[in-house]
Design a protein around this motif. Structure first.
Motif, PDB file in Angstrom:
ATOM      1  N   ASP A  46       0.806  -1.374   0.002  1.00 10.34           N
ATOM      2  CA  ASP A  46      -0.124   0.111   0.056  1.00 10.34           C
ATOM      3  C   ASP A  46       1.067   1.115   0.122  1.00 10.34           C
ATOM      4  OD1 ASP A  46      -2.046   1.974   0.543  1.00 10.34           O
ATOM      5  OD2 ASP A  46      -3.311   0.694   1.859  1.00 10.34           O
ATOM      6  N   GLN A  49       2.967   1.691  -3.349  1.00  9.24           N
ATOM      7  CA  GLN A  49       1.900   2.334  -4.327  1.00  9.24           C
ATOM      8  C   GLN A  49       1.625   3.724  -4.132  1.00  9.24           C
ATOM      9  OE1 GLN A  49      -1.793  -0.227  -3.992  1.00  9.24           O
ATOM     10  NE2 GLN A  49      -0.797  -1.899  -5.420  1.00  9.24           N
ATOM     11  N   SER A  50       1.585   4.243  -3.075  1.00  8.22           N
ATOM     12  CA  SER A  50       1.205   5.548  -2.637  1.00  8.22           C
ATOM     13  C   SER A  50       2.505   6.394  -2.992  1.00  8.22           C
ATOM     14  CB  SER A  50       1.112   5.727  -1.351  1.00  8.22           C
ATOM     15  OG  SER A  50      -0.192   5.223  -0.868  1.00  8.22           O
ATOM     16  N   VAL A  52       4.707   5.780  -5.363  1.00  6.07           N
ATOM     17  CA  VAL A  52       4.861   5.806  -7.164  1.00  6.07           C
ATOM     18  C   VAL A  52       3.783   6.665  -7.398  1.00  6.07           C
ATOM     19  CG1 VAL A  52       4.342   4.469  -9.067  1.00  6.07           C
ATOM     20  CG2 VAL A  52       5.564   3.465  -7.108  1.00  6.07           C
ATOM     21  N   ARG A  53       2.485   6.893  -6.721  1.00  2.85           N
ATOM     22  CA  ARG A  53       1.457   7.912  -7.277  1.00  2.85           C
ATOM     23  C   ARG A  53       2.179   9.220  -6.847  1.00  2.85           C
ATOM     24  NH1 ARG A  53      -2.074   4.046  -5.226  1.00  2.85           N
ATOM     25  NH2 ARG A  53      -2.365   5.549  -3.201  1.00  2.85           N
ATOM     26  N   ASP A  54       2.629   9.482  -5.748  1.00  2.00           N
ATOM     27  CA  ASP A  54       3.212  10.702  -5.201  1.00  2.00           C
ATOM     28  C   ASP A  54       1.988  11.575  -5.139  1.00  2.00           C
ATOM     29  OD1 ASP A  54       4.785  12.718  -4.233  1.00  2.00           O
ATOM     30  OD2 ASP A  54       5.613  13.304  -6.231  1.00  2.00           O
ATOM     31  N   ASP A  55       1.050  11.225  -4.566  1.00  4.49           N
ATOM     32  CA  ASP A  55      -0.312  12.038  -4.408  1.00  4.49           C
ATOM     33  C   ASP A  55      -0.248  12.523  -2.886  1.00  4.49           C
ATOM     34  OD1 ASP A  55      -2.616  13.264  -4.139  1.00  4.49           O
ATOM     35  OD2 ASP A  55      -3.853  11.637  -4.819  1.00  4.49           O
ATOM     36  N   ARG A  56       0.300  13.670  -2.638  1.00  5.59           N
ATOM     37  CA  ARG A  56       0.494  14.279  -1.487  1.00  5.59           C
ATOM     38  C   ARG A  56      -0.710  14.570  -0.652  1.00  5.59           C
ATOM     39  NH1 ARG A  56       5.928  15.977  -0.622  1.00  5.59           N
ATOM     40  NH2 ARG A  56       7.344  15.365  -2.664  1.00  5.59           N
ATOM     41  N   GLU A  58      -3.076  12.384  -0.259  1.00  3.95           N
ATOM     42  CA  GLU A  58      -3.477  11.282   0.361  1.00  3.95           C
ATOM     43  C   GLU A  58      -2.540  10.673   1.309  1.00  3.95           C
ATOM     44  OE1 GLU A  58      -6.503   9.793   0.032  1.00  3.95           O
ATOM     45  OE2 GLU A  58      -7.242  11.231  -1.512  1.00  3.95           O
ATOM     46  N   SER A  62      -3.167   3.881   3.110  1.00  2.00           N
ATOM     47  CA  SER A  62      -4.534   4.063   2.862  1.00  2.00           C
ATOM     48  C   SER A  62      -5.385   3.808   4.378  1.00  2.00           C
ATOM     49  CB  SER A  62      -5.258   3.206   1.876  1.00  2.00           C
ATOM     50  OG  SER A  62      -5.497   1.824   2.451  1.00  2.00           O
ATOM     51  N   VAL A 231       9.509  10.179  -0.361  1.00  2.00           N
ATOM     52  CA  VAL A 231       8.921  10.461  -1.488  1.00  2.00           C
ATOM     53  C   VAL A 231      10.392  10.957  -2.338  1.00  2.00           C
ATOM     54  CG1 VAL A 231       7.718  12.135  -2.999  1.00  2.00           C
ATOM     55  CG2 VAL A 231       6.569  11.260  -1.141  1.00  2.00           C
ATOM     56  N   GLU A 238      14.513   6.647  -9.051  1.00  5.13           N
ATOM     57  CA  GLU A 238      14.111   6.360 -10.347  1.00  5.13           C
ATOM     58  C   GLU A 238      14.905   6.685 -11.427  1.00  5.13           C
ATOM     59  OE1 GLU A 238      10.298   8.275 -10.112  1.00  5.13           O
ATOM     60  OE2 GLU A 238       9.329   6.782  -8.899  1.00  5.13           O
TER      61      GLU A 238
END
Length: 238
Positions: A46, A49-50, A52-56, A58, A62, A231, A238
């Protein structure tokens, strides 16, 4: 008053010796050596995956997964509390063909399987809900049956474990309302009670350390500064 209904004795007489290793393996599905690593994999997946998405906007982990971890850790602490509270002995030594702790009520492996696989059935979103709970019920039944075959529990121990585990899942769902912080608070409270009831037994202290460590670790990793560093580290690789 004896808890024996003759079921364990009958199974020990008819189940062939060559199959016992299979039942040992089945019973491990309700053991901490399987449950804790499985939770770790779900949690790390989990978080990965967060990152990788780098959606700060969220959290790294989860809410659903954090809640799952809290519920299972609290359930494991409840097993220790109930065993210490009832302090009922196991079956006679001549029936036992697997290593087991002193107390036999309720069945820890069966209750662990009920809480873990019952939680997973609610956590997963693949397939129909009824089919997931049916699969969980099958695994729980196999774990409970294996404990009887191995001679370490009576049928009463196994049935009580399923009832306690199911009751706990219903209660924690109502009390915590899906909020991890509430679930962790309940889990830590149960672990503290287990420590008091058992007089600070090794299992109770381990449960307390696990619940507190998981709860504090979850809070720390969600701190903005920690999240930012993670992050940045992922970005450098990468």
């Amino acid at each position: 008053m004896s808890r024996s209904l003759g079921v364990t004795n009958a199974l020990r007489e008819v189940v062939p010796e060559w199959s016992l290793e299979l039942f040992v393996a089945l019973s491990m599905l309700g053991d901490l050596v399987v449950i804790v690593p499985a939770l770790a994999v779900l949690y790390l997946t989990d978080v990965g995956q967060s990152l990788v998405r780098d959606d700060r906007s969220e959290p790294l982990c989860s809410t659903r997964t954090a809640f799952l971890v809290a519920v299972v850790f609290g359930g494991c602490a409840l097993v220790v509390l109930l065993k210490g509270l009832f302090a009922l002995p196991r079956t006679s030594l001549e029936l036992q063909v697997a290593e087991a702790s002193v107390y036999g009520f309720p069945s820890g492996h069966t209750m662990g399987a009920t809480i873990f696989f019952g939680s997973l059935a609610a956590w997963f979103s693949v397939g129909q809900l009824w089919s997931r709970f049916a699969g969980a019920g099958l695994v729980i039944s196999l774990v409970g049956f294996s404990r009887l075959v191995l001679g370490v529990h009576y049928l009463v121990d196994v049935l009580a474990a399923v009832l306690f585990g199911t009751g706990y899942l219903v209660a924690i769902a109502w009390l915590a309302k899906g909020r991890p912080e509430r679930a962790f608070a309940v889990a830590i409270g149960i672990a503290v009670l287990a420590t008091v009831v058992t007089g600070g037994s090794a299992r109770a202290l381990l449960a307390l350390a696990g619940t507190v460590g998981a709860g504090v670790g979850w809070q720390v990793i969600e701190l903005p500064s920690v999240r930012g560093r993670m992050v940045a580290l992922v970005g450098q690789t990468e």
